[in-house]
Design a protein around this motif. Sequence first.
Motif, short mmCIF file in Angstrom:
data_model
loop_
_atom_site.label_atom_id
_atom_site.label_comp_id
_atom_site.label_asym_id
_atom_site.label_seq_id
_atom_site.Cartn_x
_atom_site.Cartn_y
_atom_site.Cartn_z
N LYS A 156 38.01 -58.21 19.47
CA LYS A 156 36.91 -58.45 20.46
C LYS A 156 35.40 -57.96 19.74
O LYS A 156 35.21 -57.13 19.50
CB LYS A 156 37.15 -57.96 21.55
N GLY A 157 34.45 -59.20 19.72
CA GLY A 157 33.11 -58.91 19.43
C GLY A 157 32.33 -58.69 20.75
O GLY A 157 32.82 -58.32 21.74
N ILE A 158 30.89 -59.08 20.48
CA ILE A 158 30.02 -58.92 21.70
C ILE A 158 30.65 -59.92 22.97
O ILE A 158 30.84 -60.94 22.74
CB ILE A 158 28.86 -59.29 21.17
N ASN A 159 30.37 -59.08 24.33
CA ASN A 159 30.77 -59.81 25.43
C ASN A 159 32.20 -60.46 25.38
O ASN A 159 32.51 -61.32 26.17
CB ASN A 159 29.89 -61.06 25.50
N GLY A 160 33.03 -59.70 24.60
CA GLY A 160 34.62 -60.04 24.47
C GLY A 160 34.79 -61.23 23.72
O GLY A 160 36.06 -61.74 23.77
N ALA A 214 19.69 -62.80 20.13
CA ALA A 214 20.74 -63.68 20.03
C ALA A 214 21.57 -63.09 21.34
O ALA A 214 21.79 -62.15 21.95
CB ALA A 214 21.67 -63.12 18.82
N ILE A 215 21.89 -64.25 22.07
CA ILE A 215 22.75 -64.20 23.04
C ILE A 215 24.23 -64.80 22.93
O ILE A 215 24.47 -65.92 22.62
CB ILE A 215 22.15 -65.27 24.35
N PHE A 216 25.24 -63.78 22.99
CA PHE A 216 26.50 -64.21 22.81
C PHE A 216 27.21 -64.58 24.15
O PHE A 216 28.21 -63.90 24.71
CB PHE A 216 27.31 -62.83 22.20
N GLU A 217 26.82 -65.59 24.89
CA GLU A 217 27.26 -66.20 25.92
C GLU A 217 27.24 -67.73 25.90
O GLU A 217 26.01 -68.44 26.21
CB GLU A 217 26.37 -65.77 26.91
N PRO A 218 28.59 -68.39 25.68
CA PRO A 218 28.47 -69.78 25.77
C PRO A 218 27.72 -70.25 26.98
O PRO A 218 28.04 -69.81 27.99
CB PRO A 218 30.01 -69.72 25.67
N PRO A 219 27.21 -71.52 27.11
CA PRO A 219 27.20 -72.42 25.69
C PRO A 219 26.20 -72.04 25.10
O PRO A 219 25.78 -73.04 24.09
CB PRO A 219 27.07 -73.80 26.45
N THR A 220 25.41 -71.03 25.18
CA THR A 220 24.17 -70.78 24.13
C THR A 220 24.52 -70.34 22.63
O THR A 220 25.48 -69.72 22.51
CB THR A 220 23.36 -69.67 24.69
N PRO A 221 23.93 -71.25 21.88
CA PRO A 221 24.45 -70.88 20.33
C PRO A 221 24.01 -69.57 20.07
O PRO A 221 23.05 -69.04 20.48
CB PRO A 221 23.56 -72.04 19.62
N VAL A 228 33.54 -63.57 11.21
CA VAL A 228 33.17 -65.00 11.82
C VAL A 228 33.79 -65.10 13.19
O VAL A 228 34.65 -64.60 13.36
CB VAL A 228 33.68 -66.05 10.91
N TYR A 229 32.96 -65.40 14.21
CA TYR A 229 33.09 -65.63 15.50
C TYR A 229 33.89 -66.90 15.68
O TYR A 229 33.57 -68.00 14.99
CB TYR A 229 31.83 -65.52 16.31
N LEU A 230 34.84 -66.92 16.55
CA LEU A 230 35.58 -68.48 16.63
C LEU A 230 34.73 -69.07 17.53
O LEU A 230 34.66 -70.37 17.60
CB LEU A 230 36.80 -67.94 17.40
#
Length: 278
Positions: A31-35, A76-83, A51-53
């Motif tokens: 698990k990476g940032i924000n799960g 950087a925002i690790f929250e979909p749907p933000t790239p 590499v993030y999925l």
Amino acid sequence: MWNKANLIFLWAMLVSVVAMATQHRPFQRTKGINGLEKLVVRDPRGRSFEVYLYGGQVTSWKNEKGEDLLFMSTKAIFEPPTPIRGGIPVLFPQYANTGPLPSHGFVRQRFWKIDANPPPLSSHPSSTAHTDLILKSSKADLRIWPHKFVYRLRVALGHGGDLTLTSRIRNSDVKPFNFTFGLHPYFSVSDISQIQVEGLQNLDYLDQLKNKTRFTDHGKFITFNSQIPLHFTLPLDQHVHYSPHVQSSSQLPSSYGNTLSSSYQKPISFFTNCLHRH
């Protein structure tokens, strides 16, 4: 009856099997940032990449000293749907704002899967560690871009620590389609004047600072002394080499999948504001 010699032999075999299993484990899934799930790939010398999925996006590339060669924005925002901002985003099926889709397409906002059985590559540099990802067009994708595709991405570490990203895009539709794609690497550098890019000699480019005027590059390499937003269009078999060592390549063999539009081009752009100065 087991004697001492047999027991020693059996123990040696078990140790060998465990060592081989550990050595050939392709990646660590964690698990990476924000799960968000990511893959961590290491080679025997301690070099690695992550590499993030989500987005199929490389976010880290470290040498044997543990130094990260990629830049990740503090915004950087690790929250979909933000790239994800930073690393190496994958841009498909549209580069920048060259078409009707949102800028840079949509695959960097999709969840990729691990490709457990990738087709063999016809030619690929030998690697010490790699992983394969796959993304297939969904019903939601077809509503905004009505073309079926299968995108395979291999990320690999070479024996010299080089990082190679190989894209294979298959047209799984019944008709040809046009597309563009690119990789948008963010490098972390200490001295921008020491960076150079090779492999673009005699290729045309558009200069964004001169109203997208077309020029031809005649130098053996490009250096960065000021802001130079250049947009190159590369042929299918073109390889681009950066210093520090990273290689970008694409592979679309004619025997792999259905017909791809002959107007396919691979764009690559350089913007010095993507490079981080320590």
